[in-house]
Design a protein around this motif. Structure first.
Motif, PDB file in Angstrom:
ATOM      1  N   SER A   1      30.868  41.672  47.484  1.00 22.72           N
ATOM      2  CA  SER A   1      32.041  42.224  48.144  1.00 22.72           C
ATOM      3  C   SER A   1      33.131  42.554  47.117  1.00 22.72           C
ATOM      4  N   PRO A   2      33.837  43.669  47.314  1.00 19.01           N
ATOM      5  CA  PRO A   2      34.968  43.970  46.424  1.00 19.01           C
ATOM      6  C   PRO A   2      36.018  42.847  46.448  1.00 19.01           C
ATOM      7  N   PHE A   3      36.056  42.066  47.538  1.00 21.24           N
ATOM      8  CA  PHE A   3      37.014  40.954  47.601  1.00 21.24           C
ATOM      9  C   PHE A   3      36.623  39.822  46.647  1.00 21.24           C
ATOM     10  N   ASN A   4      35.352  39.770  46.265  1.00 22.91           N
ATOM     11  CA  ASN A   4      34.936  38.819  45.232  1.00 22.91           C
ATOM     12  C   ASN A   4      35.120  39.416  43.838  1.00 22.91           C
ATOM     13  N   ILE A   5      34.877  40.724  43.727  1.00 19.83           N
ATOM     14  CA  ILE A   5      34.980  41.380  42.413  1.00 19.83           C
ATOM     15  C   ILE A   5      36.431  41.411  41.940  1.00 19.83           C
ATOM     16  N   PHE A   6      37.363  41.643  42.866  1.00 18.01           N
ATOM     17  CA  PHE A   6      38.777  41.727  42.516  1.00 18.01           C
ATOM     18  C   PHE A   6      39.512  40.540  43.158  1.00 18.01           C
ATOM     19  N   PRO A   7      39.629  39.429  42.420  1.00 18.18           N
ATOM     20  CA  PRO A   7      40.086  38.160  43.013  1.00 18.18           C
ATOM     21  C   PRO A   7      41.497  38.226  43.597  1.00 18.18           C
ATOM     22  N   GLY A   8      42.397  38.988  42.990  1.00 20.02           N
ATOM     23  CA  GLY A   8      43.760  39.067  43.520  1.00 20.02           C
ATOM     24  C   GLY A   8      43.756  39.679  44.911  1.00 20.02           C
ATOM     25  N   LYS A   9      42.993  40.728  45.058  1.00 22.54           N
ATOM     26  CA  LYS A   9      42.870  41.377  46.357  1.00 22.54           C
ATOM     27  C   LYS A   9      42.168  40.448  47.348  1.00 22.54           C
TER      28      LYS A   9
ATOM     29  N   ARG B   1      42.175  37.063  47.360  1.00 19.94           N
ATOM     30  CA  ARG B   1      43.094  36.002  47.809  1.00 19.94           C
ATOM     31  C   ARG B   1      44.032  36.540  48.886  1.00 19.94           C
ATOM     32  N   TYR B   2      44.545  37.749  48.639  1.00 14.81           N
ATOM     33  CA  TYR B   2      45.445  38.349  49.619  1.00 14.81           C
ATOM     34  C   TYR B   2      44.732  38.588  50.952  1.00 14.81           C
ATOM     35  N   MET B   3      43.516  39.103  50.877  1.00 14.43           N
ATOM     36  CA  MET B   3      42.782  39.432  52.101  1.00 14.43           C
ATOM     37  C   MET B   3      42.603  38.200  52.985  1.00 14.43           C
ATOM     38  N   TRP B   4      42.252  37.055  52.380  1.00 12.33           N
ATOM     39  CA  TRP B   4      42.041  35.850  53.207  1.00 12.33           C
ATOM     40  C   TRP B   4      43.321  35.425  53.907  1.00 12.33           C
TER      41      TRP B   4
ATOM     42  N   ALA C   1      55.174  41.043  38.201  1.00  8.05           N
ATOM     43  CA  ALA C   1      54.273  41.503  39.274  1.00  8.05           C
ATOM     44  C   ALA C   1      52.903  40.837  39.130  1.00  8.05           C
ATOM     45  N   GLN C   2      52.389  40.876  37.922  1.00  6.33           N
ATOM     46  CA  GLN C   2      51.061  40.302  37.674  1.00  6.33           C
ATOM     47  C   GLN C   2      51.074  38.793  37.958  1.00  6.33           C
ATOM     48  N   ALA C   3      52.108  38.110  37.491  1.00  5.93           N
ATOM     49  CA  ALA C   3      52.198  36.655  37.669  1.00  5.93           C
ATOM     50  C   ALA C   3      52.297  36.282  39.151  1.00  5.93           C
ATOM     51  N   ARG C   4      52.917  37.154  39.949  1.00  3.26           N
ATOM     52  CA  ARG C   4      53.093  36.842  41.370  1.00  3.26           C
ATOM     53  C   ARG C   4      51.940  37.346  42.228  1.00  3.26           C
ATOM     54  N   GLY C   5      50.937  37.924  41.595  1.00  2.00           N
ATOM     55  CA  GLY C   5      49.741  38.310  42.341  1.00  2.00           C
ATOM     56  C   GLY C   5      49.805  39.686  42.982  1.00  2.00           C
ATOM     57  N   VAL C   6      50.764  40.506  42.580  1.00  3.90           N
ATOM     58  CA  VAL C   6      50.820  41.876  43.116  1.00  3.90           C
ATOM     59  C   VAL C   6      49.626  42.651  42.553  1.00  3.90           C
ATOM     60  N   PHE C   7      48.846  43.279  43.418  1.00  8.77           N
ATOM     61  CA  PHE C   7      47.643  43.981  42.966  1.00  8.77           C
ATOM     62  C   PHE C   7      47.612  45.439  43.406  1.00  8.77           C
ATOM     63  N   GLY C   8      48.626  45.865  44.152  1.00 11.61           N
ATOM     64  CA  GLY C   8      48.662  47.238  44.643  1.00 11.61           C
ATOM     65  C   GLY C   8      50.064  47.541  45.132  1.00 11.61           C
ATOM     66  N   ALA C   9      50.222  48.764  45.669  1.00 13.77           N
ATOM     67  CA  ALA C   9      51.544  49.162  46.146  1.00 13.77           C
ATOM     68  C   ALA C   9      51.382  50.083  47.363  1.00 13.77           C
ATOM     69  N   PRO C  10      52.327  50.031  48.285  1.00 14.97           N
ATOM     70  CA  PRO C  10      53.507  49.171  48.280  1.00 14.97           C
ATOM     71  C   PRO C  10      53.166  47.719  48.586  1.00 14.97           C
TER      72      PRO C  10
ATOM     73  N   GLU D   1      61.399  36.170  51.241  1.00 13.30           N
ATOM     74  CA  GLU D   1      62.048  35.158  50.403  1.00 13.30           C
ATOM     75  C   GLU D   1      61.228  33.891  50.254  1.00 13.30           C
ATOM     76  N   ASP D   2      60.397  33.574  51.243  1.00 13.27           N
ATOM     77  CA  ASP D   2      59.551  32.390  51.122  1.00 13.27           C
ATOM     78  C   ASP D   2      58.220  32.710  50.433  1.00 13.27           C
ATOM     79  N   GLY D   3      58.132  33.894  49.816  1.00 12.21           N
ATOM     80  CA  GLY D   3      56.978  34.215  48.977  1.00 12.21           C
ATOM     81  C   GLY D   3      55.782  34.790  49.703  1.00 12.21           C
ATOM     82  N   GLU D   4      55.935  35.110  50.994  1.00  9.68           N
ATOM     83  CA  GLU D   4      54.815  35.691  51.727  1.00  9.68           C
ATOM     84  C   GLU D   4      54.641  37.147  51.296  1.00  9.68           C
ATOM     85  N   MET D   5      53.396  37.525  51.008  1.00  7.67           N
ATOM     86  CA  MET D   5      53.129  38.861  50.481  1.00  7.67           C
ATOM     87  C   MET D   5      52.426  39.727  51.530  1.00  7.67           C
ATOM     88  N   PHE D   6      52.866  40.978  51.640  1.00  9.22           N
ATOM     89  CA  PHE D   6      52.261  41.944  52.561  1.00  9.22           C
ATOM     90  C   PHE D   6      51.974  43.203  51.774  1.00  9.22           C
ATOM     91  N   TRP D   7      50.764  43.708  51.906  1.00 11.64           N
ATOM     92  CA  TRP D   7      50.350  44.866  51.104  1.00 11.64           C
ATOM     93  C   TRP D   7      50.100  46.065  52.003  1.00 11.64           C
TER      94      TRP D   7
END
Lengths: 210, 210
Positions: free
Chosen positions: A55-63, A65-68, B166-175, B180-186
């Motif tokens: 799965s691309p979700f395994n290949i790209f770990p940042g994505k 983690r977000y997906m889960w 961005a990298q340290a906080r796990g941002v992998f795409g945009a937008p 404020e509590d660190g919840e991420m939405f992509w």
């Protein structure tokens, strides 16, 4: 009475967002007056064609983690259970073959929802024949007979042909919704758009217009 | 009066779905009583870290074809102009540096919308300094002075640090939206969810509940 428009629902049992769509598509389609064609298929060969062996979700770990986390939030929002399946992705081959058998006999939608619920709601491994057999028995079906038909050469060939059809039509992920005029919508977030398109309600505006 | 919650809006000028979000986020946030932090950054280094040397929409052509069609549909739905920029992705470096300068002076949101509109609405190449200069002049700013500050060493370093953040906080795409509590939405499709989260309205249900 006018004929109901039909939308094809392409899904893979290993696909996380296909779970969300499978659990809500029938009610949404009914409400919109739309008929559904349930199209189980395998993403594996499509991913393999672009060089991915998992799965691309395994290949790209940042994505991944977000997906889960996103899936957990979206499941809560839809009030459906969620637990992260192990292993991921699960082997969806047997489930797809059985769903194909069911699509000739009217029980594919019910079977599909049960498989997804076992996998993403109850944490059972749908790659195990016993899990699929349990689901079939729970539907009041002759599990041994269905499983035997599912692994027969005609069913295997049929699933391969469906995979070729998916590739030829440009399906690259799941869930994918396709309307009768060939318009393609990808992802659980596009379910409502696909149904709007199918009913020709293409003018619906965003919640927050510019 | 209680302080307004803040949501960070991370965007790259080359990102197609960032365009959709940029054009509607201010009105949506205002309506929800939420303040925004505009965070221009570059996706390039983040993509490079996973082995990509161009946009994933170029690397995976099936997904790319779909994205352009989806973007066209979504732009129509939002009633904003759309044309496919050439080349794609565009060089967003200068735009990001200028937006950083603007974020200290209150004109980053207006500048950002104008850049995205030139790129995805009017088909101009935002990698060209003249295009950025035109936009700045249109805002009544001293284009030469702003451009000189944008390419100064402090601004360059600042943009690099933001990329590391961005990298340290796990941002992998945009937008990407971060509360404020660190919840991420992509993704543009998660704008409303992020705003709901920020206002603690986590119980909003889907349109089509199960």
């Amino acid at each position: 009475m006018a004929q109901r428009p039909i939308v094809e629902f392409w899904y893979d049992f290993a696909s996380t967002y296909s779970y969300l769509t499978a659990m809500r598509i029938e009610r949404a389609a009914d409400t919109a007056g739309i008929g559904l064609l349930w199209r189980p298929f395998l993403l594996g060969p499509i991913f393999a064609a672009q060089g991915w062996t998992t799965s691309p979700f395994n290949i790209f770990p940042g994505k991944g983690r977000y997906m889960w986390r996103d899936l957990e939030r979206e499941a809560a929002r839809l009030r459906i259970p969620f637990c992260r399946p192990k292993p991921f992705p699960q082997n969806s081959l047997l489930g797809a073959r059985v769903a194909l058998v069911g699509s000739d006999r009217g029980w594919a939608p019910r079977f599909t929802r049960l498989v997804f619920t076992e996998e993403f709601g109850n944490g059972r491994d749908i790659g195990e024949t016993a899990v699929i057999a349990d689901i079939l028995s729970g539907l009041g079906l002759d599990a041994a007979a269905v499983l035997s038909e599912a692994v027969s050469d005609p069913t295997k060939l049929r699933l391969r042909r469906i995979g070729e059809e998916a590739q030829a039509r440009g399906v690259f992920g799941a869930p994918t919704l396709i309307t009768e005029d060939g318009e393609m919508f990808w992802g659980n977030d596009r379910l409502e758009r696909a149904l709007d398109w199918a009913t020709d309600d293409r003018t619906r505006r965003a919640d927050v217009p510019v």
